[in-house]
Design a protein around this motif. Structure first.
Motif: not given
Length: 124
Positions: A53-58, A102-104, A61-64, A108-109
């Motif tokens: 549910k988290r906004p994609v901009e936040s 989450q990476i996908s 990527v390295p963590q995911s 996409k974003y």
């Protein structure tokens, strides 16, 4: 094993029904860390599901990526160790799946942002 843990297991031993004895006595059963480590790791899966549910901009990527890699590596490991640890396998598959999703989302974003940037000059 700590004395407290041994005492708790000894007391609990008396109350385990016969039908649950095979699970209780299993080499990866509740008497061992092989049971408890995956049980607590489900917290990572719950956190990953909460992040959907988290906004994609936040998203990080390295963590995911690191969580996905960890999930994939430990999924494989859980099937080659003796005893095979299917609960460890299951939790790590879910860690990998939530992280890959989450990476996908992040990719996409980022692609959508690039498309907007390339579309702006042509609109003028």
């Amino acid at each position: 094993m700590s004395k407290v843990y041994k005492a708790v297991v000894t007391v609990a031993d008396r109350f385990v029904p016969g039908k649950l004895r095979p699970l209780w006595e299993h080499p990866a059963g509740p008497k061992t860390i092989f049971f408890w480590a995956p049980a607590f790791k489900w917290g990572l899966v719950m956190a990953g599901l909460g992040d959907l549910k988290r906004p994609v901009e936040s998203l990080s990527v390295p963590q995911s990526v690191s969580l996905a890699a960890t999930g994939l590596i430990w999924s494989r490991y859980s099937l080659v160790i003796i005893p095979k640890n299917y609960s460890l396998f299951a939790v790590n598959v879910f860690v990998a799946i939530t992280s890959l999703y989450q990476i996908s989302r992040a990719i996409k974003y980022q692609q959508a942002l690039k498309e907007k940037e390339t579309a702006k000059p042509s609109a003028q």
